[in-house]
Scaffold this motif. Structure first.
Motif, PDB file in Angstrom:
ATOM      1  N   UNK A 249       5.423  20.589 -12.620  1.00  0.00           N
ATOM      2  CA  UNK A 249       4.498  20.642 -11.487  1.00  0.00           C
ATOM      3  C   UNK A 249       3.268  21.477 -11.820  1.00  0.00           C
ATOM      4  N   UNK A 250       3.492  22.590 -12.517  1.00  0.00           N
ATOM      5  CA  UNK A 250       2.354  23.439 -12.908  1.00  0.00           C
ATOM      6  C   UNK A 250       1.449  22.698 -13.885  1.00  0.00           C
ATOM      7  N   UNK A 251       2.046  21.963 -14.821  1.00  0.00           N
ATOM      8  CA  UNK A 251       1.241  21.179 -15.760  1.00  0.00           C
ATOM      9  C   UNK A 251       0.395  20.145 -15.033  1.00  0.00           C
ATOM     10  N   UNK A 252       0.985  19.499 -14.050  1.00  0.00           N
ATOM     11  CA  UNK A 252       0.244  18.483 -13.285  1.00  0.00           C
ATOM     12  C   UNK A 252      -0.904  19.133 -12.513  1.00  0.00           C
ATOM     13  N   UNK A 253      -0.657  20.300 -11.939  1.00  0.00           N
ATOM     14  CA  UNK A 253      -1.719  20.995 -11.219  1.00  0.00           C
ATOM     15  C   UNK A 253      -2.851  21.390 -12.152  1.00  0.00           C
ATOM     16  N   UNK A 254      -2.506  21.850 -13.353  1.00  0.00           N
ATOM     17  CA  UNK A 254      -3.536  22.199 -14.338  1.00  0.00           C
ATOM     18  C   UNK A 254      -4.365  20.971 -14.694  1.00  0.00           C
ATOM     19  N   UNK A 255      -3.696  19.832 -14.885  1.00  0.00           N
ATOM     20  CA  UNK A 255      -4.404  18.595 -15.228  1.00  0.00           C
ATOM     21  C   UNK A 255      -5.362  18.194 -14.111  1.00  0.00           C
ATOM     22  N   UNK A 256      -4.879  18.285 -12.872  1.00  0.00           N
ATOM     23  CA  UNK A 256      -5.724  17.922 -11.728  1.00  0.00           C
ATOM     24  C   UNK A 256      -6.918  18.859 -11.624  1.00  0.00           C
ATOM     25  N   UNK A 257      -6.675  20.152 -11.817  1.00  0.00           N
ATOM     26  CA  UNK A 257      -7.773  21.116 -11.718  1.00  0.00           C
ATOM     27  C   UNK A 257      -8.791  20.925 -12.828  1.00  0.00           C
ATOM     28  N   UNK A 258      -8.322  20.594 -14.030  1.00  0.00           N
ATOM     29  CA  UNK A 258      -9.256  20.342 -15.130  1.00  0.00           C
ATOM     30  C   UNK A 258     -10.119  19.119 -14.836  1.00  0.00           C
ATOM     31  N   UNK A 259      -9.497  18.078 -14.301  1.00  0.00           N
ATOM     32  CA  UNK A 259     -10.256  16.877 -13.963  1.00  0.00           C
ATOM     33  C   UNK A 259     -11.270  17.178 -12.864  1.00  0.00           C
ATOM     34  N   UNK A 260     -10.846  17.986 -11.897  1.00  0.00           N
ATOM     35  CA  UNK A 260     -11.768  18.364 -10.819  1.00  0.00           C
ATOM     36  C   UNK A 260     -12.909  19.222 -11.355  1.00  0.00           C
ATOM     37  N   UNK A 261     -12.576  20.126 -12.278  1.00  0.00           N
ATOM     38  CA  UNK A 261     -13.617  20.955 -12.886  1.00  0.00           C
ATOM     39  C   UNK A 261     -14.622  20.096 -13.638  1.00  0.00           C
ATOM     40  N   UNK A 262     -14.121  19.102 -14.388  1.00  0.00           N
ATOM     41  CA  UNK A 262     -15.009  18.214 -15.125  1.00  0.00           C
ATOM     42  C   UNK A 262     -15.920  17.447 -14.176  1.00  0.00           C
ATOM     43  N   UNK A 263     -15.337  16.973 -13.077  1.00  0.00           N
ATOM     44  CA  UNK A 263     -16.141  16.235 -12.100  1.00  0.00           C
ATOM     45  C   UNK A 263     -17.222  17.116 -11.493  1.00  0.00           C
ATOM     46  N   UNK A 264     -16.847  18.325 -11.086  1.00  0.00           N
ATOM     47  CA  UNK A 264     -17.821  19.225 -10.472  1.00  0.00           C
ATOM     48  C   UNK A 264     -18.896  19.649 -11.468  1.00  0.00           C
ATOM     49  N   UNK A 265     -18.501  19.818 -12.729  1.00  0.00           N
ATOM     50  CA  UNK A 265     -19.489  20.150 -13.756  1.00  0.00           C
ATOM     51  C   UNK A 265     -20.478  19.010 -13.934  1.00  0.00           C
ATOM     52  N   UNK A 266     -19.962  17.781 -13.901  1.00  0.00           N
ATOM     53  CA  UNK A 266     -20.852  16.627 -14.019  1.00  0.00           C
ATOM     54  C   UNK A 266     -21.813  16.561 -12.829  1.00  0.00           C
ATOM     55  N   UNK A 267     -21.295  16.841 -11.647  1.00  0.00           N
ATOM     56  CA  UNK A 267     -22.157  16.846 -10.452  1.00  0.00           C
ATOM     57  C   UNK A 267     -23.231  17.921 -10.574  1.00  0.00           C
ATOM     58  N   UNK A 268     -22.825  19.122 -11.004  1.00  0.00           N
ATOM     59  CA  UNK A 268     -23.788  20.213 -11.158  1.00  0.00           C
ATOM     60  C   UNK A 268     -24.838  19.881 -12.209  1.00  0.00           C
ATOM     61  N   UNK A 269     -24.425  19.198 -13.279  1.00  0.00           N
ATOM     62  CA  UNK A 269     -25.365  18.855 -14.349  1.00  0.00           C
ATOM     63  C   UNK A 269     -26.383  17.822 -13.879  1.00  0.00           C
ATOM     64  N   UNK A 270     -25.989  16.965 -12.939  1.00  0.00           N
ATOM     65  CA  UNK A 270     -26.910  15.938 -12.437  1.00  0.00           C
ATOM     66  C   UNK A 270     -27.858  16.491 -11.378  1.00  0.00           C
TER      67      UNK A 270
END
Length: 616
Positions: A249-270
């Motif tokens: 469960x912790x691994x899945x949460x880390x994966x979700x948070x990393x994907x969310x971080x990547x998405x937010x970083x992409x939004x911030x970069x645009x």
């Protein structure tokens, strides 16, 4: 006569009797008065004179180690001995305590415990060690250096209680999830209450010093509850499975948070920062308030002179473009020979032009062009323009829920929709009278004179670039789809990639080898995006295959927009540093480690920047 005798008798009682009474007890006490020699004047005692000695102090004229008993406060007291005074020249006596008195003496350690008396055998065995070293007094808790926390009484590191509470919570949640706990509702209720207590205790605490006063009681209560369950819990396999579930469960949460971080970083970069947007609006307003005769940049006669040093820069970011020009001119040995050709879109054309009208780059020449005025660049000529206007491309960006999902979100960056990103494949058409051009991205900073680039012999190649194959992910198979036979048959998957951002292009060779035609050919084949995803680097790798000349790495250092591992010495020694990646230096998410290299070329005292609240 009788009255006189009575007065003398009373005088004896009131004067002489107290002297006798007080003098006799003094005679029975250790001779501390004899330690002081009285001369003509009383001695003056300083603070040092009454300070207790540090370390071990041996009695005067004593060599027997059995005489020594060490106290933590730094005093050394002789035991089981008596030392008689010499009686001559006022020699001092050594004050001695008997063994009985020594047992009664109290001395405090750091923890507040009294030191036990030292036996003759113990002192005898340790005398040699004592004589060979100095024992420093231990610093008490109240004497600790400020700003440093000591270990606890049990040797725990700082914030150990916080970690204990967290470990307890993990164990408690494991036990609550087991079937054996569910079959014992009384224990379950008790454990849930303990969990709530611990969670309330940790609510606002991030270190041990912030824990409430009753934290130790909560810790011990939870420990006792867990200990009872541990004694009755026999199903180790169930505990292991539960812990495995927590881990997954912790691994899945880390994966979700990393994907969310990547998405937010992409939004911030645009996102365009508010200050940069304000700057563009103010410059545009001021440009259209000028007379038409004042809207022209100087030195137009230099724009097509092939003997000068020409730069191509395609951008819609005024501030970033200004940094590129400023940094290049500031390091140029002959700024008058440098010409900057800036191409931007219709929205930022006036702002870009007004900036260089208000802030001319010294003796260098600047030209600003509007891409909308390139009438020859249309969808009938350029395959990429046709693709960008297609329904599938619009769905891909604006109706992404109906489009095929991509693992890498960067391929959905709308910058790929901008024709400015693809102008680098049309340099001979944009500059028909020039023979050689240096291409610069708007996220670079120039740190040395670039004049020697025009003297480099490209050996018949079209593109001079720095190779980036130091890592495996910078080779062709990283960017191209080698499962497609068209790619597999024509290219080497292990071929070294190279960098866009600072490139030398020989436009004469470009025309001879029909590089633009090669680009169009492969763009038509990639209409369905099966050969490579969007972007200009994969298209560039294909277009300039076997037509790229490798430059020395010091000309172009990359990674300042995504990697913290770029060596400081490499950055400082580079001619051009490149903030490729999402963490641009003008964004708040930019890495502070490299930001100064960029901000050094921004004059924050300019009126336009102050008015738009653009600060370092």
């Amino acid at each position: 006569m009788m009255e006189r005798k009575l007065v003398l008798f009373l005088l004896c009682i009131t004067v002489l009797a107290p002297i006798v009474l007080y003098t006799d007890p003094l005679a029975t006490q250790p001779g501390f008065l004899e330690d002081i020699q009285f001369g003509d004047e009383f001695p003056t005692l300083s603070v040092d004179a009454v300070r207790e000695p540090s370390g071990i102090v041996y009695p005067e004229n004593s060599s027997n180690p059995d005489q020594i008993s060490v106290l933590d406060s730094g005093r050394a007291v002789a035991s089981n001995t008596t030392t008689s005074p010499s009686g001559k020249n006022g020699d001092r006596k050594t004050r001695v305590l008997s063994q009985e008195d020594n047992q009664k003496a109290r001395s405090e350690t750091d923890d507040g415990a009294a030191i036990p008396p030292v036996s003759s055998r113990e002192t005898s065995e340790g005398a040699t060690a004592m004589e060979s070293q100095t024992v420093l007094p231990t610093r008490s808790r109240n004497q600790q250096k400020p700003g440093k926390r000591s270990k606890g009484d049990s040797g725990r590191m700082p914030d150990a209680k916080i970690q204990q509470f967290r470990d307890q919570l993990m164990k408690a949640k494991v036990y609550l999830g087991l079937s054996s706990s569910k079959s014992d509702p009384e224990f379950g209720r008790e454990l849930k209450e303990r969990v709530k207590d611990v969670e309330r205790t940790l609510a606002y605490a991030t270190e041990d010093a912030e824990l409430p006063i009753n934290a130790q009681e909560k810790l011990e209560a939870m420990e006792q509850t867990l200990a009872r369950r541990k004694q009755t819990q026999q199903d180790c396999c169930a505990v292991v499975e539960k812990l495995r579930g927590f881990y997954l469960s912790a691994e899945e949460q880390v994966r979700v948070h990393k994907k969310r971080e990547l998405f937010l970083t992409q939004v911030a970069a645009k996102t365009l920062p508010r200050g940069v947007h304000c700057l563009s609006l103010r410059l545009t307003t001021d440009y259209y308030s000028l007379d038409s005769c004042r809207q022209q940049l100087p030195n137009r006669d230099k724009l097509e002179n092939p003997r000068l040093h020409h730069y191509a820069l395609f951008s819609d970011n005024v501030l970033a473009t200004a940094v590129v020009v400023n940094s290049t001119v500031s390091h140029a040995k002959d700024p008058e020979s440098h010409v900057f050709h800036i191409v931007t879109d219709k929205l930022n054309y006036a702002a870009m032009k007004m900036w260089f009208l208000a802030n001319p780059p010294g003796k260098a020449t600047v030209q600003v062009q509007n891409v909308e005025e390139f009438t020859w660049l249309n969808s009938s000529y350029s395959p990429v323009l046709k693709q960008l206007a297609s329904r599938s491309m619009i769905d891909y960006y604006f109706r992404s829920q109906h489009a095929k999902s991509d693992e890498n979100l960067k391929f959905r960056n709308p910058k790929y929709l901008s024709i400015l990103n693809h102008l680098r494949f049309y340099l001979p058409e944009i500059f028909p009278k020039l023979s050689k051009v240096v291409f610069l991205d708007d996220d670079v900073v120039v740190q040395k004179d670039l004049t020697p680039l025009w003297a480099i012999d490209l050996k018949g190649k079209v593109n001079g670039a720095v190779e980036t194959c130091g890592e495996s992910f910078h080779r062709f198979d990283r960017y191209l789809n080698f499962s497609n036979p068209l790619i597999a048959e024509n290219f080497d998957p292990h071929a070294c990639g190279w960098a866009y951002g600072m490139n030398v292009f020989d436009l004469e060779e470009w025309k001879k080898q029909n590089i633009t035609g090669v680009y169009h050919h492969w763009q038509n084949l990639n209409d369905d995006r099966l050969l490579w995803k969007l972007g200009t680097l994969p298209a560039g790798l294909i277009t300039f295959w076997n037509s790229t000349y490798p430059l020395q790495r010091s000309w172009h250092v990359l990674g300042l927009g995504y990697s913290v591992k770029v060596e400081q010495k490499d950055v400082e020694a580079a001619a051009v540093i490149h903030y490729n990646g999402n963490l641009k230096p003008w964004l708040e998410i930019g890495m502070t480690k490299y930001r100064n290299f960029w901000s050094n070329y921004v004059d924050y005292n300019r009126a336009y920047l102050r008015d738009c609240n653009i600060n370092p």
